[in-house]
Design an enzyme around this catalytic site. Structure first.
Site, PDB file in Angstrom:
ATOM      1  N   LYS B  81      -6.616   9.431   2.152  1.00 27.75           N
ATOM      2  CA  LYS B  81      -5.768   9.780   0.999  1.00 27.75           C
ATOM      3  C   LYS B  81      -6.453  10.891   0.215  1.00 27.75           C
ATOM      4  CE  LYS B  81      -3.495   7.432  -2.919  1.00 27.75           C
ATOM      5  NZ  LYS B  81      -3.344   6.135  -3.599  1.00 27.75           N
ATOM      6  N   SER B 159       1.304   4.795  -4.314  1.00 33.45           N
ATOM      7  CA  SER B 159       0.997   6.201  -4.286  1.00 33.45           C
ATOM      8  C   SER B 159       0.332   6.657  -2.983  1.00 33.45           C
ATOM      9  CB  SER B 159       0.098   6.564  -5.474  1.00 33.45           C
ATOM     10  OG  SER B 159      -1.122   5.898  -5.392  1.00 33.45           O
ATOM     11  N   SER B 183      -0.439   0.386  -4.847  1.00 34.70           N
ATOM     12  CA  SER B 183      -0.437   1.639  -4.090  1.00 34.70           C
ATOM     13  C   SER B 183      -0.903   1.557  -2.646  1.00 34.70           C
ATOM     14  CB  SER B 183      -1.272   2.695  -4.824  1.00 34.70           C
ATOM     15  OG  SER B 183      -0.612   3.045  -6.020  1.00 34.70           O
TER      16      SER B 183
END
Lengths: 66, 480
Positions: B81, B159, B183
């Site tokens: 990420k 996210s 997330s």
């Protein structure tokens, strides 16, 4: 186009007949309105937490696991 | 390269690499190619890290050829990420103002994975600033909305949007995501993959963008529970550079898992009634699978407390403080999503007494959660109330219901386990457990005691021996 005095209902019928959307486009909130709404949410949340019965001796969490 | 290999688990890839049937270089090139071709379809890619990947793959092949086998991740590509610092490679945090941000060091998680021989193939897209401030639309990202490989007209979740879609579409065998509140579990659930949120402090946050210092966790997103266990073993452990590091490590030793018949799983029928109608059949079936596996199912409900409001207040206060200089600059307006920007601005107005009140209630919540886990070993609920939302659908109404519930009046079962679990730093795993009639994935979540990831992984593994949801494959976007 000739300007006419159309009622809102007549205007909506005209738009529907033309295949266009019958709703007038929604106005996106302005940044100021968004900020007002965000602050309102913040204060609403604070009021909810203020109603929570918190013992006077309750201390803040200092370890962030159960 | 045959398509099958992209859907292999880490264990299966390790076997191929160790036997010499494939080299890490071949495997890495194939994944890089796939990332480049398909990544943009899902807005999953922040950046290909081809140079680093090929160097690491060659190093892995050297070790593998000499039979220096260290762990199953050797030679296996992965994605990170884009909030994890990677030396010399942009780390954008998903946000336009940080487009050119480059760190001169690697996050601890990245260093640990390199040391283990894993291969960094890509930085993966995310919601800007991990959603700090509260975003309205999936498009709240410089990479655009994360598209779901099962149906690109639907959101991948956030996210950790890129990790979710990249693993689901088999663009990488595994990814590293993060969770403050939802997330990892949300994109795992929406994308039909397995995501593990570790105990707070188990995995170092050094080099990861902070959203909430007291709630951020870094964790694996994989094709199976077992893979999550293998990755967690590598990335967990003491780190003096993370002030919240617990000093503990995780060892994935299957033999140490408790017998299933000894486990008590708490659940509430209210959760299954409150789930979206389309998800209920899959969740009900999952409950039966867990029942047949042997654990005792016990009805419990979380005590009524303002979990969502407490979590929301803490994240808003800490997140806005993290980004104070951004918020006070003109750079904030370079980001889309007016609601998110307003939320960040409003967070700077949050009085100290409100934050401290939330933290005081948080301590009580932690005590309550300790009490819950004297009655059960795990809590079972849905990972997300419903399947992936539409790509253009506003998210804030659903989120407001989460943070502003009437906890004093409603019977809520365990539907607040997301907020409660994150406030108490508890680990959780999301397991794919079926599909809706519209063929969107459904996820079930298990929450455990602090540092009991082994229970989550071993029960998850047993669940995945009895089901094949984690083996299902989405059609590539644009086909059919």
């Amino acid at each position: 186009m000739t300007k006419t005095n159309l009622s809102r209902r007549a205007f909506a019928r005209l738009l529907a007949a033309s295949g266009a959307a019958t709703r007038l486009p929604a106005q996106a909130p302005s940044p100021a309105e968004e900020l007002r709404a965000a602050n309102q949410r913040r204060t609403d949340t604070a009021q909810t937490l203020a109603r929570f019965d918190l013992p006077i001796a309750a201390e803040p969490a200092t370890v962030f696991r159960a | 390269m045959a398509n099958e290999i992209f859907y292999a688990t880490i264990t299966e890839l390790a076997e191929l690499l160790r036997s010499g049937k494939i080299s890490s270089l071949e495997l890495t090139r194939a994944y890089l190619d796939r990332l480049e071709k398909l990544g943009p379809r899902y807005n999953a890619l922040a950046a290909l890290t081809a140079e680093v990947a090929l160097r690491q793959a060659k190093a892995a092949d050297d070790s593998l050829k000499r039979k220096r086998f260290r762990n199953p991740l050797q030679g296996v590509p992965y994605g990170a990420k884009d909030l994890l610092a990677t030396q010399g490679i942009p780390t954008t945090w998903g946000a336009e103002p940080y487009r050119s941000q480059v760190f001169d060091y690697d996050a601890t998680v990245i260093r640990k994975l390199e040391k283990a021989g894993a291969v960094l193939a890509a930085k993966l897209a995310m919601v800007q600033l991990a959603g700090g401030g509260g975003y309205r639309y999936p498009s709240a990202s410089m990479f655009g909305p994360g598209r779901n490989p099962w149906n690109p007209a639907h959101w991948s979740g956030g996210s950790s949007s890129g990790p979710g879609s990249a693993v689901a579409a088999a663009l990488v065998p595994f990814a590293i995501g993060s969770e403050t509140w939802g997330s990892i579990l949300t994109p795992a659930s929406y994308c039909g993959i397995t995501g593990l949120r570790p105990t707070y402090g188990l995995v170092s946050r050094h080099g990861a963008m902070a959203l909430s210092w007291t709630m951020d966790k870094i964790g694996p997103m994989c094709r199976s529970a077992e893979d999550c266990g293998l990755v967690l073993q590598i990335i967990s452990g003491r780190d003096s550079r993370d002030s919240a590091s617990s000093g503990k490590s995780f060892y994935y030793v299957k033999e140490y898992g408790r017998p299933l018949a000894e486990l008590r799983i708490g659940y509430s029928p209210i959760d299954f009634e409150r789930a979206d109608e389309s998800s209920r059949p899959a969740l009900a079936e999952a409950l039966e699978v867990f029942r047949k596996l042997g654990p005792k199912l016990v009805e419990i409900s979380l005590p009524p407390m303002p979990y969502g409001q407490v979590a929301g207040t803490i994240i808003q206060a800490e997140g806005s403080t993290v980004f104070e200089s951004l918020i006070q600059s003109d750079q904030l307006d370079r980001m889309p999503d007016e609601r998110q920007k307003a939320g960040l601005r409003a967070g700077l107005e949050l009085p100290a007494r409100d934050y401290l009140r939330a933290m005081r209630i948080r301590r009580l919540i932690q005590e309550k959660m300790r009490e819950v886990f004297t009655h059960v070993d795990l809590v079972l609920s849905y990972s997300t109330r419903g399947p992936a939302t539409g790509i253009n659908e506003a998210l804030d109404r659903q989120r407001d219901a989460r943070t502003m519930p009437d906890f004093e009046k409603e019977k809520r079962g365990n539907i607040d386990i997301g907020a409660a679990g994150n406030l108490a730093g508890l680990p959780a795993i999301s397991l794919p457990c079926g599909f809706t009639a519209a063929k969107l994935p459904v996820g079930a979540q298990l929450v455990g005691r602090p540092f009991d990831e082994l229970a989550l992984v071993t029960l998850g593994r047993e669940f995945q021996k009895q089901t094949d949801w984690h083996r299902r494959r989405p059609e590539p976007a644009g086909k059919g």
